[in-house]
Write an enzyme that holds these catalytic residues in place. Structure first.
Site, PDB file in Angstrom:
ATOM      1  N   ASN A  84      37.018  74.914  55.791  1.00 44.49           N
ATOM      2  CA  ASN A  84      37.034  74.321  54.447  1.00 44.49           C
ATOM      3  C   ASN A  84      35.868  73.342  54.263  1.00 44.49           C
ATOM      4  O   ASN A  84      35.458  72.651  55.189  1.00 44.49           O
ATOM      5  CB  ASN A  84      38.382  73.664  54.114  1.00 44.49           C
ATOM      6  N   GLU A  86      35.007  70.453  51.688  1.00 39.48           N
ATOM      7  CA  GLU A  86      35.495  69.640  50.571  1.00 39.48           C
ATOM      8  C   GLU A  86      34.329  69.065  49.778  1.00 39.48           C
ATOM      9  O   GLU A  86      33.173  69.125  50.207  1.00 39.48           O
ATOM     10  CB  GLU A  86      36.417  68.542  51.107  1.00 39.48           C
ATOM     11  N   CYS A  95      38.023  76.720  50.346  1.00 39.57           N
ATOM     12  CA  CYS A  95      38.954  76.882  51.469  1.00 39.57           C
ATOM     13  C   CYS A  95      38.313  77.709  52.586  1.00 39.57           C
ATOM     14  O   CYS A  95      37.397  78.506  52.345  1.00 39.57           O
ATOM     15  CB  CYS A  95      40.226  77.594  51.028  1.00 39.57           C
ATOM     16  N   GLU A  97      39.545  80.269  54.282  1.00 42.54           N
ATOM     17  CA  GLU A  97      39.724  81.719  54.175  1.00 42.54           C
ATOM     18  C   GLU A  97      38.676  82.319  53.249  1.00 42.54           C
ATOM     19  O   GLU A  97      38.084  83.360  53.542  1.00 42.54           O
ATOM     20  CB  GLU A  97      41.113  82.061  53.620  1.00 42.54           C
ATOM     21  N   CYS A 133      46.561  79.265  50.808  1.00 42.15           N
ATOM     22  CA  CYS A 133      46.955  78.804  49.478  1.00 42.15           C
ATOM     23  C   CYS A 133      46.960  79.996  48.511  1.00 42.15           C
ATOM     24  O   CYS A 133      46.449  81.083  48.831  1.00 42.15           O
ATOM     25  CB  CYS A 133      46.005  77.711  48.986  1.00 42.15           C
ATOM     26  N   CYS A 136      43.561  81.606  47.740  1.00 42.73           N
ATOM     27  CA  CYS A 136      43.065  82.423  48.867  1.00 42.73           C
ATOM     28  C   CYS A 136      43.858  83.715  48.994  1.00 42.73           C
ATOM     29  O   CYS A 136      43.293  84.763  49.333  1.00 42.73           O
ATOM     30  CB  CYS A 136      43.121  81.627  50.169  1.00 42.73           C
TER      31      CYS A 136
HETATM   32  N1  THU Z   1      42.704  74.515  52.519  1.00 46.49           N
HETATM   33  C1  THU Z   1      42.138  75.633  53.084  1.00 46.49           C
HETATM   34  O1  THU Z   1      41.015  75.605  53.590  1.00 46.49           O
HETATM   35  N2  THU Z   1      42.843  76.778  53.042  1.00 46.49           N
HETATM   36  C2  THU Z   1      44.084  76.897  52.495  1.00 46.49           C
HETATM   37  O2  THU Z   1      44.587  78.013  52.388  1.00 46.49           O
HETATM   38  C3  THU Z   1      44.808  75.717  52.084  1.00 46.49           C
HETATM   39  C4  THU Z   1      43.986  74.503  51.876  1.00 46.49           C
HETATM   40  C5  THU Z   1      41.947  73.257  52.550  1.00 46.49           C
HETATM   41  C6  THU Z   1      41.437  72.831  51.212  1.00 46.49           C
HETATM   42  C7  THU Z   1      41.330  71.335  51.407  1.00 46.49           C
HETATM   43  O3  THU Z   1      40.067  71.039  51.974  1.00 46.49           O
HETATM   44  C8  THU Z   1      42.397  70.996  52.421  1.00 46.49           C
HETATM   45  O4  THU Z   1      42.760  72.222  53.030  1.00 46.49           O
HETATM   46  C9  THU Z   1      43.623  70.338  51.834  1.00 46.49           C
HETATM   47  O5  THU Z   1      44.157  71.073  50.812  1.00 46.49           O
END
Ligand code: THU
Length: 179
Positions: A84, A86, A95, A97, A133, A136
């Site tokens: 991920n 941010e 994200c 994935e 999520c 994704c």
């Molecule tokens: N996140 C992911 O990388 N993948 C997911 O499927 C769920 C959330 C990350 C996004 C963000 O940087 C952190 O997790 C918190 O939500």
């Protein structure tokens, strides 16, 4: 190759009559399904997802996520990974994935064979805190078929991860009618 069986999911449709009209709670039927999995490849992928999480840029949530994917249409069976990323403008966050899938897609690959996701901070938590999520899931669906498997890493001893196919991960996921 090892054969594993994904469980059936069955719920019947229910009509709800309300003063304002009828509402329908749609049923869902997934038959028990046997799928082939290369366990050695799955182990490698989970380990690649765990390593990818180390590279996460997560200064805001401090929640590190790693993902790794192998594509069916890649003769080289390479592992593409992502973590991920941010952003100060939270909505611009990517994200893990989607980062991994984008990397495979950039090589012209379009069919996911196996995808692993790892969330080191929540490995001992319920699946909802270790699985992709909604956004994704929809992106996975774009490049998934009935053989695609998604593995969610787990901290449980002796457990490589939870295995799902796309229909179990994203019931009623959107499909563009023209496809
Ligand atoms: N996140 C992911 O990388 N993948 C997911 O499927 C769920 C959330 C990350 C996004 C963000 O940087 C952190 O997790 C918190 O939500």
């Amino acid at each position: 190759m090892t054969t594993i069986t994904l469980p059936a999911i069955e719920s019947g449709e229910v009509d709800l009559v309300t003063g304002g009209g009828k509402l329908r709670a749609p049923g869902y039927l997934l038959k028990e399904k046997s799928v082939q999995i290369d366990v050695e490849m799955a182990e490698q992928l989970v380990s690649a997802a765990r390593s990818a999480a180390d590279g996460a840029y997560a200064p805001f949530s401090r929640f590190h996520v790693g993902a790794a994917v192998i594509m069916k249409d890649d003769p080289g069976k390479r592992i593409f990974s992502g973590s991920n990323v941010e952003n100060s403008s939270f909505g611009a966050t990517i994200c893990a994935e989607r980062a991994a899938i984008a990397s495979a897609s950039a090589q012209g690959l379009r069919k996911i064979s196996l995808l692993a996701v790892s969330t080191p901070e929540t490995l001992d938590m319920p699946l909802s805190q270790r699985s992709p999520c909604g956004l994704c899931r929809q992106v996975i669906r774009e490049f998934a078929d009935e053989d695609t498997l998604i593995i969610c890493d787990s901290g449980e001893e002796e457990l490589l991860g939870d295995v799902l196919d796309i229909e179990r991960l994203l019931p009623f996921g959107f499909r563009f009618a023209a496809q």
